[in-house]
Design an enzyme around this catalytic site. Structure first.
Site, mmCIF file in Angstrom:
data_model
loop_
_atom_site.group_PDB
_atom_site.id
_atom_site.type_symbol
_atom_site.label_atom_id
_atom_site.label_comp_id
_atom_site.label_asym_id
_atom_site.label_seq_id
_atom_site.Cartn_x
_atom_site.Cartn_y
_atom_site.Cartn_z
ATOM 1 N N SER A 21 6.752 -3.138 3.552
ATOM 2 C CA SER A 21 7.517 -4.068 4.396
ATOM 3 C C SER A 21 6.669 -4.569 5.555
ATOM 4 O O SER A 21 6.713 -5.750 5.899
ATOM 5 C CB SER A 21 8.774 -3.383 4.940
ATOM 6 O OG SER A 21 9.581 -2.943 3.885
ATOM 7 N N GLN B 97 7.840 -19.257 -2.461
ATOM 8 C CA GLN B 97 7.872 -19.545 -3.907
ATOM 9 C C GLN B 97 8.173 -18.274 -4.700
ATOM 10 O O GLN B 97 8.918 -18.295 -5.672
ATOM 11 C CB GLN B 97 6.543 -20.166 -4.381
ATOM 12 C CG GLN B 97 6.497 -20.329 -5.903
ATOM 13 C CD GLN B 97 5.743 -21.551 -6.381
ATOM 14 O OE1 GLN B 97 5.779 -22.598 -5.773
ATOM 15 N NE2 GLN B 97 5.061 -21.407 -7.503
ATOM 16 N N GLU B 98 7.590 -17.135 -4.256
ATOM 17 C CA GLU B 98 7.891 -15.872 -4.939
ATOM 18 C C GLU B 98 9.383 -15.539 -4.788
ATOM 19 O O GLU B 98 10.029 -15.067 -5.717
ATOM 20 C CB GLU B 98 7.027 -14.754 -4.344
ATOM 21 C CG GLU B 98 7.230 -13.428 -5.050
ATOM 22 C CD GLU B 98 6.193 -12.373 -4.680
ATOM 23 O OE1 GLU B 98 5.252 -12.673 -3.919
ATOM 24 O OE2 GLU B 98 6.341 -11.234 -5.160
ATOM 25 N N THR C 296 2.473 -5.137 -9.945
ATOM 26 C CA THR C 296 2.879 -5.698 -11.240
ATOM 27 C C THR C 296 1.638 -6.243 -11.954
ATOM 28 O O THR C 296 0.819 -6.917 -11.327
ATOM 29 C CB THR C 296 3.911 -6.829 -11.016
ATOM 30 O OG1 THR C 296 5.010 -6.287 -10.284
ATOM 31 C CG2 THR C 296 4.404 -7.411 -12.327
ATOM 32 N N GLU D 135 0.850 -1.197 0.000
ATOM 33 C CA GLU D 135 0.000 0.000 0.000
ATOM 34 C C GLU D 135 0.885 1.247 0.000
ATOM 35 O O GLU D 135 2.067 1.164 0.365
ATOM 36 C CB GLU D 135 -0.905 -0.018 1.229
ATOM 37 C CG GLU D 135 -1.773 -1.268 1.245
ATOM 38 C CD GLU D 135 -2.875 -1.254 2.299
ATOM 39 O OE1 GLU D 135 -2.805 -0.414 3.230
ATOM 40 O OE2 GLU D 135 -3.790 -2.080 2.169
HETATM 41 C C1 LIG Z 1 8.602 -2.595 -9.816
HETATM 42 C C2 LIG Z 1 7.918 -3.042 -8.571
HETATM 43 C C3 LIG Z 1 6.970 -4.069 -8.652
HETATM 44 C C4 LIG Z 1 6.288 -4.480 -7.493
HETATM 45 N N1 LIG Z 1 5.295 -5.430 -7.592
HETATM 46 C C5 LIG Z 1 4.501 -5.663 -6.514
HETATM 47 C C6 LIG Z 1 3.340 -6.491 -6.640
HETATM 48 O O1 LIG Z 1 3.047 -7.061 -7.704
HETATM 49 N N2 LIG Z 1 2.539 -6.651 -5.555
HETATM 50 C C7 LIG Z 1 2.817 -6.055 -4.359
HETATM 51 O O2 LIG Z 1 2.059 -6.223 -3.415
HETATM 52 N N3 LIG Z 1 3.917 -5.272 -4.211
HETATM 53 C C8 LIG Z 1 4.761 -5.052 -5.262
HETATM 54 N N4 LIG Z 1 5.851 -4.245 -5.136
HETATM 55 C C9 LIG Z 1 6.104 -3.606 -3.847
HETATM 56 C C10 LIG Z 1 7.333 -4.106 -3.119
HETATM 57 O O3 LIG Z 1 7.147 -5.412 -2.646
HETATM 58 C C11 LIG Z 1 7.620 -3.082 -1.992
HETATM 59 O O4 LIG Z 1 8.121 -1.909 -2.625
HETATM 60 C C12 LIG Z 1 8.588 -3.585 -0.961
HETATM 61 O O5 LIG Z 1 8.017 -4.644 -0.210
HETATM 62 C C13 LIG Z 1 9.031 -2.481 0.017
HETATM 63 O O6 LIG Z 1 7.942 -1.777 0.525
HETATM 64 P P1 LIG Z 1 7.930 -0.180 0.446
HETATM 65 O O7 LIG Z 1 8.253 0.228 -0.951
HETATM 66 O O8 LIG Z 1 6.668 0.319 1.023
HETATM 67 O O9 LIG Z 1 9.139 0.305 1.352
HETATM 68 P P2 LIG Z 1 9.094 0.547 2.974
HETATM 69 O O10 LIG Z 1 8.383 -0.576 3.626
HETATM 70 O O11 LIG Z 1 8.606 1.926 3.204
HETATM 71 O O12 LIG Z 1 10.642 0.457 3.291
HETATM 72 C C14 LIG Z 1 11.552 1.528 2.987
HETATM 73 C C15 LIG Z 1 12.965 1.096 3.387
HETATM 74 O O13 LIG Z 1 13.000 0.792 4.774
HETATM 75 C C16 LIG Z 1 13.510 -0.504 4.969
HETATM 76 N N5 LIG Z 1 12.851 -1.149 6.102
HETATM 77 C C17 LIG Z 1 11.531 -1.275 6.352
HETATM 78 N N6 LIG Z 1 11.318 -1.966 7.481
HETATM 79 C C18 LIG Z 1 12.553 -2.314 7.956
HETATM 80 C C19 LIG Z 1 13.039 -3.049 9.071
HETATM 81 N N7 LIG Z 1 12.207 -3.625 9.938
HETATM 82 N N8 LIG Z 1 14.381 -3.173 9.233
HETATM 83 C C20 LIG Z 1 15.245 -2.631 8.352
HETATM 84 N N9 LIG Z 1 14.857 -1.934 7.267
HETATM 85 C C21 LIG Z 1 13.537 -1.779 7.060
HETATM 86 C C22 LIG Z 1 13.194 -1.262 3.673
HETATM 87 O O14 LIG Z 1 14.062 -2.361 3.510
HETATM 88 C C23 LIG Z 1 13.432 -0.161 2.653
HETATM 89 O O15 LIG Z 1 14.808 -0.092 2.376
HETATM 90 C C24 LIG Z 1 6.591 -3.880 -6.256
HETATM 91 C C25 LIG Z 1 7.571 -2.866 -6.183
HETATM 92 C C26 LIG Z 1 8.215 -2.448 -7.316
HETATM 93 C C27 LIG Z 1 9.214 -1.335 -7.201
#
Ligand SMILES: Cc1cc2nc3c(=O)[nH]c(=O)nc-3n(C[C@H](O)[C@H](O)[C@H](O)COP(=O)(O)OP(=O)(O)OC[C@H]3O[C@@H](n4cnc5c(N)ncnc54)[C@H](O)[C@@H]3O)c2cc1C
Length: 381
Positions: free
Chosen positions: A134, A243-244, A160, A129
């Site tokens: 994360s 699996q992902e 995606t 969202e």
């Molecule tokens: C091209 C692309 C395709 C994607 N496809 C999908 C999809 O099909 N479906 C879907 O649901 N999502 C999808 N995503 C989302 C992706 O899984 C998320 O971007 C990712 O999980 C990180 O979440 P966020 O971007 O909100 O970053 P945040 O959660 O805001 O994190 C920001 C930074 O803080 C760090 N961080 C957060 N918590 C911690 C912690 N506890 N300890 C240390 N560091 C931490 C993270 O590692 C990151 O470096 C996609 C993203 C991209 C860019």
């Protein structure tokens, strides 16, 4: 190092995927880059070639292969061609179907799986969202029961296949008091009133893939579209994320391996100071290091593939494969750009595109930091 994870049957399947890449994907590579999307007819052709039904039982139009090594072969060959196509197809065929196959009702399977196997119904999965990806347990999209339906409000981002999708598996908070145990999965269908899609997001890399926001404004979703039990969505996602993540590991290694092979050829042909640039000791040693890194990463990923094919891959080992392969991939591709000199920075070169396409692998499907968090927790830290 000879690889021993695959048999002759897997290699025969590799040949058919390779043929699909040569015949259908390669001639359309530039078109996909310009249109920033994979055309529908390519999805259908991939369906006809059996690329989407590997996890789907035969009675629902799939191959019922029930052997993850075939999925891994598809991921390797698609990634060697292009990371974006591999990720879009991977979400559709590797990530989404297990939710329906394992948790869906007979009616749900009959309704959606044949179209997914045929490439006629494109599927996405919405977990992340705008407020965060994360911390999956903290998701805010709500679902409130109303008779036989649920009323869903909220949004997802970075999805995606989001713009093109006919179906979206969406994680929804159905009980605000229960944290991770208050999350339920639903299948949203593209024509449901109140379900809209954002524009394709403007990404740094993987230009060909469609990545979009999804918006839910009082979407009325029948309870018949609930996937699995109420409140079990988080657990369902945790069980299927390995699996992902191993899929990501397979793709990361195959992608970098292919571009490294192309780079080695380049360093044999490109000359400076009257000799092939690959013959300078610095470059020769550098390439030796890169080849070693790829083979070491591949050996670990192969072990994970074999374990997953037997249903024995642990989430922690999948996390290790995911972060390590992403790190190796990014390091290798950065050096491949360096070895290409200025041409390595030109978009028309595959190496430049691969380098920018790879950056996201350290972020998505659970960032490298989250992977290390899982590993650390498992160590009792
Ligand atoms: C091209 C692309 C395709 C994607 N496809 C999908 C999809 O099909 N479906 C879907 O649901 N999502 C999808 N995503 C989302 C992706 O899984 C998320 O971007 C990712 O999980 C990180 O979440 P966020 O971007 O909100 O970053 P945040 O959660 O805001 O994190 C920001 C930074 O803080 C760090 N961080 C957060 N918590 C911690 C912690 N506890 N300890 C240390 N560091 C931490 C993270 O590692 C990151 O470096 C996609 C993203 C991209 C860019």
């Amino acid at each position: 190092m000879p690889r021993n994870v695959y048999t002759e049957d897997h290699e025969a399947f590799r040949a058919s995927v390779r043929e699909f890449v040569e015949r259908t994907l390669k001639p359309r590579a530039e078109e996909m880059l310009q249109s920033k999307v994979i055309p529908r007819d390519i999805w259908k052709e991939a369906g006809r070639q059996g690329l989407f039904g590997l996890d789907i039982p035969e009675e629902f139009g799939g191959a019922g292969a029930d052997d993850y090594r075939f999925n891994a072969i598809a991921a390797e060959e698609l990634s060697a061609f292009n990371a974006a196509v591999s990720s879009c197809f991977g979400i559709h065929s590797d990530v989404c179907p297990p939710y329906l196959v394992d948790l869906g009702t007979q009616e749900q399977k009959q309704k959606w799986l044949p179209g997914m196997a045929a490439g006629e119904l494109i599927c996405s999965i919405g977990m992340t969202e705008p407020s965060g990806g994360s911390d999956l347990a903290g998701l805010k999209t709500t679902g409130v029961r109303d008779g036989d339906d649920w009323i869903i409000n909220g949004s997802k981002t970075f999805i995606t296949n989001g713009n093109q999708c006919d179906l979206a598996i969406v994680a929804v908070r159905t009980d605000p008091t229960k944290g991770a145990k208050g999350i339920t999965l639903f299948m949203l269908e593209k024509d449901m009133p109140g379900f809209t899609k954002g524009n394709k997001l403007d990404k740094v890399g993987q230009i060909e893939s469609d990545t979009s926001e999804l918006f839910f404004d009082n979407v009325r979703v029948p309870d018949a579209n609930r996937i699995g039990e109420e409140g079990m969505g988080f657990i369902a996602m945790m069980q299927r994320l390995p699996q992902e993540r191993i899929g990501a590991g397979v793709s990361n290694v195959a992608h970098a391996k292919q571009i490294l092979a192309e780079t080695i050829e380049y360093t044999k042909e490109r000359k400076a100071f009257g000799q092939a640039i690959g013959s300078f000791q610095h470059n020769k040693f550098k390439i030796a290091e890169l080849v070693t890194q790829i083979e070491v990463a591949e050996a670990y990923v192969d072990d994970c593939i074999a374990a997953h094919a037997e249903g024995k891959l642990s989430p922690v080992d999948a996390a290790k494969a995911k972060w390590f392969s992403a790190e190796v991939q990014n390091k290798v591709l950065d050096e491949c750009v360096q070895l290409h000199g200025g041409y390595g920075f030109m978009n028309e070169y595959r190496v430049a595109r691969a380098w920018r396409d790879a950056r996201v692998t350290k972020i998505w499907a659970g960032s490298n930091e989250i992977m290390k968090e899982l590993i650390g927790r498992d160590l009792g830290l």
